[in-house]
Design a protein around this motif. Sequence first.
Motif, PDB file in Angstrom:
ATOM      1  N   LEU B  60       0.810  -1.221   0.000  1.00 28.31           N
ATOM      2  CA  LEU B  60       0.000   0.000   0.000  1.00 28.31           C
ATOM      3  C   LEU B  60       0.842   1.268   0.000  1.00 28.31           C
ATOM      4  CD1 LEU B  60      -2.938  -0.898   2.392  1.00 28.31           C
ATOM      5  CD2 LEU B  60      -2.902  -0.854  -0.083  1.00 28.31           C
ATOM      6  N   GLN B  61       1.981   1.242   0.693  1.00 31.83           N
ATOM      7  CA  GLN B  61       2.775   2.476   0.697  1.00 31.83           C
ATOM      8  C   GLN B  61       3.892   2.418  -0.340  1.00 31.83           C
ATOM      9  OE1 GLN B  61       5.220   3.296   4.094  1.00 31.83           O
ATOM     10  NE2 GLN B  61       4.974   1.256   4.914  1.00 31.83           N
ATOM     11  N   GLY B  62       4.032   1.286  -0.989  1.00 27.11           N
ATOM     12  CA  GLY B  62       5.110   1.150  -1.949  1.00 27.11           C
ATOM     13  C   GLY B  62       6.391   0.819  -1.224  1.00 27.11           C
ATOM     14  N   GLY B  63       7.201  -0.019  -1.818  1.00 21.58           N
ATOM     15  CA  GLY B  63       8.446  -0.375  -1.173  1.00 21.58           C
ATOM     16  C   GLY B  63       8.919  -1.735  -1.617  1.00 21.58           C
ATOM     17  N   SER B  64      10.033  -2.157  -1.029  1.00 22.09           N
ATOM     18  CA  SER B  64      10.639  -3.416  -1.445  1.00 22.09           C
ATOM     19  C   SER B  64      10.678  -4.410  -0.306  1.00 22.09           C
ATOM     20  CB  SER B  64      12.068  -3.181  -1.931  1.00 22.09           C
ATOM     21  OG  SER B  64      12.045  -2.439  -3.098  1.00 22.09           O
ATOM     22  N   HIS B  65      10.433  -5.636  -0.681  1.00 22.49           N
ATOM     23  CA  HIS B  65      10.498  -6.753   0.242  1.00 22.49           C
ATOM     24  C   HIS B  65      11.504  -7.705  -0.378  1.00 22.49           C
ATOM     25  CE1 HIS B  65       8.310 -10.444   2.004  1.00 22.49           C
ATOM     26  NE2 HIS B  65       9.016 -10.935   1.024  1.00 22.49           N
ATOM     27  N   VAL B  66      12.615  -7.908   0.290  1.00 25.62           N
ATOM     28  CA  VAL B  66      13.655  -8.761  -0.268  1.00 25.62           C
ATOM     29  C   VAL B  66      13.985  -9.854   0.731  1.00 25.62           C
ATOM     30  CG1 VAL B  66      16.009  -8.861  -1.152  1.00 25.62           C
ATOM     31  CG2 VAL B  66      14.650  -6.811  -1.531  1.00 25.62           C
ATOM     32  N   LEU B  67      13.900 -11.082   0.279  1.00 26.93           N
ATOM     33  CA  LEU B  67      14.239 -12.212   1.144  1.00 26.93           C
ATOM     34  C   LEU B  67      15.590 -12.755   0.704  1.00 26.93           C
ATOM     35  CD1 LEU B  67      13.081 -13.951   3.440  1.00 26.93           C
ATOM     36  CD2 LEU B  67      12.118 -15.449   1.713  1.00 26.93           C
ATOM     37  N   LEU B  68      16.534 -12.751   1.649  1.00 26.57           N
ATOM     38  CA  LEU B  68      17.894 -13.192   1.334  1.00 26.57           C
ATOM     39  C   LEU B  68      18.171 -14.504   2.037  1.00 26.57           C
ATOM     40  CD1 LEU B  68      19.294  -9.734   2.199  1.00 26.57           C
ATOM     41  CD2 LEU B  68      19.548 -10.679  -0.071  1.00 26.57           C
ATOM     42  N   GLU B  69      18.979 -15.311   1.395  1.00 25.72           N
ATOM     43  CA  GLU B  69      19.329 -16.581   2.008  1.00 25.72           C
ATOM     44  C   GLU B  69      20.837 -16.692   2.127  1.00 25.72           C
ATOM     45  OE1 GLU B  69      16.968 -20.364   1.263  1.00 25.72           O
ATOM     46  OE2 GLU B  69      18.788 -20.708   0.127  1.00 25.72           O
ATOM     47  N   VAL B  70      21.290 -17.119   3.302  1.00 29.31           N
ATOM     48  CA  VAL B  70      22.715 -17.340   3.486  1.00 29.31           C
ATOM     49  C   VAL B  70      23.089 -18.606   2.744  1.00 29.31           C
ATOM     50  CG1 VAL B  70      24.501 -17.901   5.162  1.00 29.31           C
ATOM     51  CG2 VAL B  70      22.762 -16.226   5.733  1.00 29.31           C
ATOM     52  N   ASP B  71      24.116 -18.506   1.937  1.00 32.77           N
ATOM     53  CA  ASP B  71      24.564 -19.681   1.193  1.00 32.77           C
ATOM     54  C   ASP B  71      25.375 -20.556   2.139  1.00 32.77           C
ATOM     55  OD1 ASP B  71      25.713 -21.496  -0.470  1.00 32.77           O
ATOM     56  OD2 ASP B  71      26.062 -20.057  -2.090  1.00 32.77           O
ATOM     57  N   SER B  72      24.755 -21.578   2.695  1.00 28.93           N
ATOM     58  CA  SER B  72      25.435 -22.357   3.731  1.00 28.93           C
ATOM     59  C   SER B  72      26.569 -23.183   3.138  1.00 28.93           C
ATOM     60  CB  SER B  72      24.441 -23.240   4.483  1.00 28.93           C
ATOM     61  OG  SER B  72      23.648 -23.951   3.589  1.00 28.93           O
ATOM     62  N   ASN B  73      26.435 -23.604   1.878  1.00 28.82           N
ATOM     63  CA  ASN B  73      27.527 -24.344   1.255  1.00 28.82           C
ATOM     64  C   ASN B  73      28.762 -23.471   1.122  1.00 28.82           C
ATOM     65  OD1 ASN B  73      26.167 -26.745   0.941  1.00 28.82           O
ATOM     66  ND2 ASN B  73      25.176 -26.016  -0.924  1.00 28.82           N
ATOM     67  N   ASP B  74      28.513 -22.222   0.756  1.00 32.14           N
ATOM     68  CA  ASP B  74      29.611 -21.268   0.638  1.00 32.14           C
ATOM     69  C   ASP B  74      30.288 -21.088   1.991  1.00 32.14           C
ATOM     70  OD1 ASP B  74      31.116 -19.166  -0.697  1.00 32.14           O
ATOM     71  OD2 ASP B  74      29.963 -17.785   0.563  1.00 32.14           O
ATOM     72  N   LEU B  75      29.433 -21.022   3.013  1.00 32.71           N
ATOM     73  CA  LEU B  75      29.922 -20.831   4.375  1.00 32.71           C
ATOM     74  C   LEU B  75      30.808 -22.008   4.788  1.00 32.71           C
ATOM     75  CD1 LEU B  75      29.295 -18.518   6.263  1.00 32.71           C
ATOM     76  CD2 LEU B  75      27.524 -19.891   7.289  1.00 32.71           C
ATOM     77  N   ILE B  76      30.353 -23.213   4.474  1.00 32.04           N
ATOM     78  CA  ILE B  76      31.125 -24.411   4.824  1.00 32.04           C
ATOM     79  C   ILE B  76      32.430 -24.445   4.024  1.00 32.04           C
ATOM     80  CG2 ILE B  76      31.138 -26.937   4.733  1.00 32.04           C
ATOM     81  CD1 ILE B  76      28.080 -26.757   5.237  1.00 32.04           C
ATOM     82  N   ARG B  77      32.307 -24.111   2.726  1.00 35.05           N
ATOM     83  CA  ARG B  77      33.511 -24.095   1.883  1.00 35.05           C
ATOM     84  C   ARG B  77      34.563 -23.152   2.450  1.00 35.05           C
ATOM     85  NH1 ARG B  77      30.269 -24.494  -2.572  1.00 35.05           N
ATOM     86  NH2 ARG B  77      30.118 -22.248  -2.800  1.00 35.05           N
ATOM     87  N   THR B  78      34.114 -21.950   2.828  1.00 36.93           N
ATOM     88  CA  THR B  78      35.036 -20.969   3.395  1.00 36.93           C
ATOM     89  C   THR B  78      35.692 -21.521   4.648  1.00 36.93           C
ATOM     90  OG1 THR B  78      33.396 -19.364   2.711  1.00 36.93           O
ATOM     91  CG2 THR B  78      35.243 -18.538   3.995  1.00 36.93           C
ATOM     92  N   GLN B  79      34.888 -22.147   5.467  1.00 33.90           N
ATOM     93  CA  GLN B  79      35.413 -22.673   6.720  1.00 33.90           C
ATOM     94  C   GLN B  79      36.422 -23.783   6.484  1.00 33.90           C
ATOM     95  OE1 GLN B  79      31.900 -23.433   9.176  1.00 33.90           O
ATOM     96  NE2 GLN B  79      33.198 -22.901  10.911  1.00 33.90           N
ATOM     97  N   VAL B  80      36.104 -24.636   5.521  1.00 35.67           N
ATOM     98  CA  VAL B  80      37.017 -25.740   5.201  1.00 35.67           C
ATOM     99  C   VAL B  80      38.321 -25.185   4.642  1.00 35.67           C
ATOM    100  CG1 VAL B  80      37.371 -27.719   3.675  1.00 35.67           C
ATOM    101  CG2 VAL B  80      35.202 -27.453   4.883  1.00 35.67           C
ATOM    102  N   ALA B  81      38.205 -24.156   3.794  1.00 37.41           N
ATOM    103  CA  ALA B  81      39.408 -23.545   3.220  1.00 37.41           C
ATOM    104  C   ALA B  81      40.282 -22.955   4.318  1.00 37.41           C
ATOM    105  CB  ALA B  81      39.009 -22.472   2.216  1.00 37.41           C
ATOM    106  N   THR B  82      39.643 -22.272   5.264  1.00 37.35           N
ATOM    107  CA  THR B  82      40.375 -21.688   6.384  1.00 37.35           C
ATOM    108  C   THR B  82      41.063 -22.787   7.194  1.00 37.35           C
ATOM    109  OG1 THR B  82      38.648 -20.043   6.497  1.00 37.35           O
ATOM    110  CG2 THR B  82      40.167 -20.121   8.339  1.00 37.35           C
ATOM    111  N   MET B  83      40.318 -23.858   7.403  1.00 41.07           N
ATOM    112  CA  MET B  83      40.834 -24.969   8.182  1.00 41.07           C
ATOM    113  C   MET B  83      42.080 -25.550   7.507  1.00 41.07           C
ATOM    114  SD  MET B  83      38.889 -28.503   9.041  1.00 41.07           S
ATOM    115  CE  MET B  83      37.470 -27.983   9.931  1.00 41.07           C
ATOM    116  N   ARG B  84      41.975 -25.673   6.197  1.00 41.74           N
ATOM    117  CA  ARG B  84      43.084 -26.226   5.420  1.00 41.74           C
ATOM    118  C   ARG B  84      44.324 -25.336   5.528  1.00 41.74           C
ATOM    119  NH1 ARG B  84      42.722 -28.563  -0.504  1.00 41.74           N
ATOM    120  NH2 ARG B  84      44.906 -28.371  -1.099  1.00 41.74           N
TER     121      ARG B  84
END
Lengths: 324, 537
Positions: B60-84
Amino acid sequence: MRLLRIVPDNTRFRFVRFRRFSFPFSALVSLATAILLLTAGLHFGIDFTGGTLIELQARNGQGNAAQVREIAHGFGVGEVEVQEFGSEGGVSLRVPVQPGGEQAQGAVVQKARAAFDKDYEFRRVETVGPRVSGELVQSGTLGVVLSILAVMAYLWFRFELQFAIGAIIGTMHDIVLTIGFFLITRIEFNMTSIAAILTIVGYSLNETVVVFDRTRELLRRYKSMPVEELLDLSVNSTLSRTAMTATTTALSLLALVLFGGDAIRDFAVVMLFGVIVCTYSAVFISSPSLIYLGVKASNRVAAEADQGAVKKPAARTGPAGAAP
Amino acid sequence: MLRYSTGKIVAILALTFLGFLYAAPNLFSKETRTAIAAATPSWLPEWILPHKAVVLGLDLQGGSHVLLEVDSNDLIRTQVATMRDDVRRILREQRVTPQGGITTTPRGVQFRVASDADREKVLPRLRELAQPIGNALLGQTGTQTMEVTTGDGGLVQLTLTEAGVRDRISRALGQAIEVLRKRVDQLGTTEPNIQRQGADRILVQVPGLQDPQRLKDLLGKTAKLQFRFVAEGGGSPGEVDMLPSKDNNGQPVPVEKRVIVEGEDLVDAQPGFDQRTSEPIVNFRFNVRGAQKFGQATSENVGRPLAIVLDNEVVSAPRIINPITGGSGQISGRFTVEQANDLALLLRAGALPAKLTVVEERTVGPGLGRDSIEAGKTATYVATVFVVLFMFITYGLFGLFANIALIVHVVFIFALMSLLSATLTLPGIAGIVLTIGTAVDSNVLIYERIREEAKAGRSIISAIDAGFNRAFATIFDSNSTMAIAALILFLLGSGPVRGFAVVFLLGILTTVITAVTMTRMMIALWYRIARPKQLPF
């Protein structure tokens, strides 16, 4: 002042007799709906299919759907549905889900903005990724199923099982016919449609419960009246109320259809259809179905026990009669 | 029963008055409401002069609704890379060469060392990589973020635990929301709403934006965190930036242009306590590259203040006490527990913890919103006129009573929604229009029953009495079934559809009050005053 009566007093229509027509008729329509559902299918909105919907409005009031279509085909984003709507140069684009995951969807909007921003105002942009649409299908289906179960439990608790089943038969009938309405009119089926269906579930039960309430009351009062006659009496005595409420609800929905704007018109049209179907089913489907659901048996037993208790009051001191 | 005590009448009138009072702010513009809120003397409790109005939904007032999702695979990949990287560094430091190198598994890394002595040398260091789950200040769960296991043939495995991954996603979401909030605030729009949704999603709602692309760009960007030395000796203007500072009484701090380490090399920051002084501190950890650069710079500059710069603002500038070569260090600065928490969060917020993907976007232009409100208003007025006229020509005076109750019913819906700060959406308006149609249902039930009872030969007063009493059970049952359907819609729906459910639920609630209690009172008063001989319909 002479006041309006849309239903004359003391009507004595033999409603349940109509079941010979209404049952086959509704069965036939339901069957046709099922066939149509399997062959043609619903016209699902992007809530359920995923994809992108863009509504444009021409800045100069003159939309050119053909031109928009031509430009949109150049995007290379698959089959783009382009339609004109409204009276002031509205053009809507519908783009299917793009392969390549959630990110690919956003690119469509960017392309459209670049192409149309000069001549059109972006009234609405909706992008639903494939994952979210899958979840919406789930929660929508769950909602309809849950509401039926919950209401059935309530009716079972407040009335008796036969009444609950009768009411649910009527409600299912209304849902099926509403879906049939979606199929024939090709109105888009989206989350708002689920809201419409759930509201129709509510309204349908409301209608049925009012008649059943009367049936229950009359069952207690006229213990020896034949069931058909009793059901006719229930419907006749609540008839003017049924007509009144259907009229007031239909009037407000009519206001919504005529003045509520494009965005809500589909919802209002479906609801209007729903109100008509609900009124029909409360009288011609749910109520006569009680004949077959054995309302007679259980209540006659209760009535006889009652009479027995009256005849031999001294013989039993336990709870006399099992009248509900 | 038709005798209403004065107390009861007063109570009903008071309730009606309150309804109008709480609905009233909706008639004023936002500016007026803010002015009312500001002008209310502080000794006057807020409920006497309400200023809350219904919140208009984005549709009614105009605007944006954005639903974002955390890429959990990316998160795990980053963590594994750090671990390595960590494992490689440790092995190198301990001069242990794994057979066949380090390989990654879906949730960790593994390698083989033949010699038991070598293995015993590296294992304690590897175990240090595991961190307890939970906030060090607020209690811990005892589970670790990763497990170190050994197998046959000198196999050593490091695996992220399920709890560790979940905890990481959950923390990533918290961080991302913090980052996003700061970013959206920069847009300068009013009342953005950012909230967690489910296990791995963030909902961002920003009203009144013309171009959602800017919002999406902003949501996708990484924030800039830098470690730079404070230029204590002045330095030439070409090498020094004057940056605003959070402490130092708001005075700008001269900071060298040379960046030692950037936020992207930071892998973690957690609040904790200094072991000696028990002072709240922030522990941070770099990846290999960051650790090397940081170690070298701090070794050469012991005693100098190092500015932690976030978005070109100095968060703090602690003095380097010892060279920090292990890739982790601590920041102390007389923090309170809360400040330490905040700083840690800020440090983590330096970069978005994982890729955020837009999974749903809905934007309504302000023009469409305005049109929808107008159309909704018109439909509401027309529906009201239709129903009011129809009720009046059917029930006459009693219809008038029902109509008054109907108006109060709509007012009550607005009052309740304002009170609850509920959101009015376009389907919500449809809900209001629909309840206008159904609200009079209770009245119709009662009136028809009264007619029946009167026809059955009852006196007028006893017919009215019986009408109300007998219709009530029906009203209760029929409204309950409607309410059940509406409740389920409320629980499962989202956004605009939920707005419809709210209105419908409130409508069912208020209709029972207005159509039953209020109409009954009006009829009772009418009977007392007019002493009618017959029903007016």
